[in-house]
Design an enzyme around this catalytic site. Sequence first.
Site, PDB file in Angstrom:
ATOM      1  CE1 TYR A   1      -0.202   0.250   3.246  1.00  0.00           C
ATOM      2  CE2 TYR A   1      -1.468  -1.192   1.813  1.00  0.00           C
ATOM      3  CZ  TYR A   1      -1.001   0.063   2.128  1.00  0.00           C
ATOM      4  OH  TYR A   1      -1.334   1.130   1.334  1.00  0.00           O
TER       5      TYR A   1
ATOM      6  CE1 TYR B   1       3.627  -5.577  -3.421  1.00  0.00           C
ATOM      7  CE2 TYR B   1       2.199  -3.816  -4.193  1.00  0.00           C
ATOM      8  CZ  TYR B   1       2.360  -5.101  -3.724  1.00  0.00           C
ATOM      9  OH  TYR B   1       1.273  -5.925  -3.583  1.00  0.00           O
ATOM     10  CG  HIS B   2       2.370   0.169  -6.203  1.00  0.00           C
ATOM     11  ND1 HIS B   2       2.926   0.743  -5.077  1.00  0.00           N
ATOM     12  CD2 HIS B   2       1.194  -0.362  -5.817  1.00  0.00           C
ATOM     13  CE1 HIS B   2       2.099   0.567  -4.064  1.00  0.00           C
ATOM     14  NE2 HIS B   2       1.048  -0.100  -4.484  1.00  0.00           N
TER      15      HIS B   2
ATOM     16  CE  LYS C   1      -9.065   2.705 -12.646  1.00  0.00           C
ATOM     17  NZ  LYS C   1      -9.219   1.557 -11.722  1.00  0.00           N
TER      18      LYS C   1
ATOM     19  CG  ASP D   1      -9.009   1.995  -8.436  1.00  0.00           C
ATOM     20  OD1 ASP D   1      -7.858   1.829  -7.976  1.00  0.00           O
ATOM     21  OD2 ASP D   1      -9.579   1.189  -9.189  1.00  0.00           O
TER      22      ASP D   1
ATOM     23  CG  HIS E   1      -4.502  -0.118  -7.945  1.00  0.00           C
ATOM     24  ND1 HIS E   1      -4.895   0.648  -6.869  1.00  0.00           N
ATOM     25  CD2 HIS E   1      -3.338  -0.710  -7.572  1.00  0.00           C
ATOM     26  CE1 HIS E   1      -4.008   0.508  -5.887  1.00  0.00           C
ATOM     27  NE2 HIS E   1      -3.060  -0.297  -6.288  1.00  0.00           N
TER      28      HIS E   1
END
Length: 671
Positions: free
Chosen positions: A22, A176-177, A544, A548, A550
């Site tokens: 990746y 995945y996340h 935040k 981003d 996450h």
Amino acid sequence: MAGEDKTPEAAKRDRPWLIRTYAGHSTAAASNALYRKNLARGQTGLSVAFDLPTQTGYDSDHPLARGEVGKVGVPVSHLGDMERLFAEIPLERMNTSMTINATAPWLLALYIACAEKQGLKRDQLSGTVQNDIIKEYLSRGTYIFPPQPSLRLITDIIAFAYREIPKWNPTNVCSYHLQEAGATPVQELAYALAIAIAVLDSIRDSGQVPEEDFPRVVGRVSFFVNAGLRFVTELCKMRAFTQLWDEICLDRYGIEEPKFRRFRYGVQVNSLGLTEQQPENNVYRILLETLAVTLSKDARARAVQLPAWNEALGLPRPWDQQWSLRLQQILAFETDLLEYEDIFEGSTVIAAKVEDLKAEARAELATIEEMGGAIAAVENAYMKERLVESAARRLEAIEAGEQIVVGVNAYQESEPSPLTEGGDGGFMAPDPAAEAEQIENLAAWRKARDAQAVETALAALEAAARDGGNIMEPSIACAHAGVTTGEWAEALRRIFGEYRAPTGVGASTSLPPDEESDGLAGVRERVEAVSRRLGRRLKMLVGKPGLDGHSNGAEQIAVRARDAGFEVVYEGIRLTPAQIVGAALEEGVHVIGLSILSGSHVALVSEVQQRMDKAGLGRVPLVAGGIIPPEDEAALKAAGIAAVYTPKDYDLTAILADIVEIVDRATQEAA
């Protein structure tokens, strides 16, 4: 020939999975050089990482893109960037995966336009576009529009792709996340399958696909999963995924042909468990996680991409990516893994675990179905709240020593790692000139294009979005006309609007007071004492800034701070420094904590600090957390940042105890 294996097993050897890394960083030209180097070293497919402005629909010169350009992936602002990204790479021979969601229609349109500029026909293209915007509301945070318009964009891509690019996987339902955001194996199964059901229902009901073609569409749906370190459980999870998907396709959608019910998936193994401490241990973690998705033939991944050992430190270098590539090649070509039928067939232990996972996943799917499906469970925050709670349980187990993480909460004594002793600290620093170069090239692109053609193409795109037409052909026309990423997204923002997803923090619970640790009780006492001295409740803003998405760390700090007695202000992701400082001023907070994992910490923290000074908040302590290299940590502290926390600071209670003391000192000095 001497040494040639003539055994029947060798003759029956399975083909290996697609071997990928990746990758993407800095600029399209730099990423292209990396791709060609990796392909020359034996990589068999491409997996493109895009930067956050590209993922969230902003051009590289947009104010929100400041500090984010080229950090977590490659910036692609227009067709010229896409052509540079794939220069000298024959797309008709390439299997390309693009991890892109909210702007998936646009990046796929650019890829198709790039191929057409190479003289290729659409049906020559093969690859995958992630195009799972729904999970973005739960985990990664790169959504733009509300859930219903986002579901429509997913549907448009799938309906277009099965006709025009039949070898393409038009959606890659991504669990995945979800795991990165805290999902248990059961939640990962249930939430991913619920999203897939929402997508298939939308396609079926859209009228864009004839009934007789629907099985073929189902057969192109693929998944992208995570594999953690509990690799027996993860292996069973993949077998459960395979069996549940077959069951859903047959029972819910009546898909008779087995090949269209096959659970096809790619994987990147878990990055959440990679540690900053003793980072060389990550090599073993990555290998064990890889076994979970390769050992079981009946549930083996079709494509694998592995993180590098140093991703908890910073951006992997080409050598680090090569090391991960070699791991796959050794597993595929040196071992006898691919010479046998499924080695777990008949195992009562594996079968029992698979059945347990399936039963629990079916129950969770039924709960979501009763709410009205995945979209409803996003909008009412059910799935997000459960993920925040699960992530909290994991962190509490690590802090309590119930879940061992070698080098972090156990076996901490260590020799210095020779892998991190070089002048670069063991990772690649982003090119500081890349952002300026990208912005300069973008300005030149805009100046050279036909403005009237751009205006006409954007008008057609808006009309399709407004009137319910499939937006793919207008998007491809926009790509050829020279439209930019920001212009494409802004046109759709005018039609669909923007959206802020529930944070999942408000209703999430940590441990009840009678089960909390002595440490948290101690912090609660200090919070009460400082609050009494101040005459009001100690208040913390968790921010935040930038693009981003996450948000796991920010969410867990917010939940734990609330449990410790703080009043917490947390408004979710993608805030500008101006919005953060404005909220701090309005709320009268005693401390601001910024969470940034994209590598843009220096630019964003500095801007917040400057705005705080101008707003008269210079005495309010500012702390920061994220993947922050030691030299940047030192620079931030020298600039007046009160504290910097990185992944090695895993004990949230200890962090909050530190923050209480920082506020106590700051407020006494101010008095």
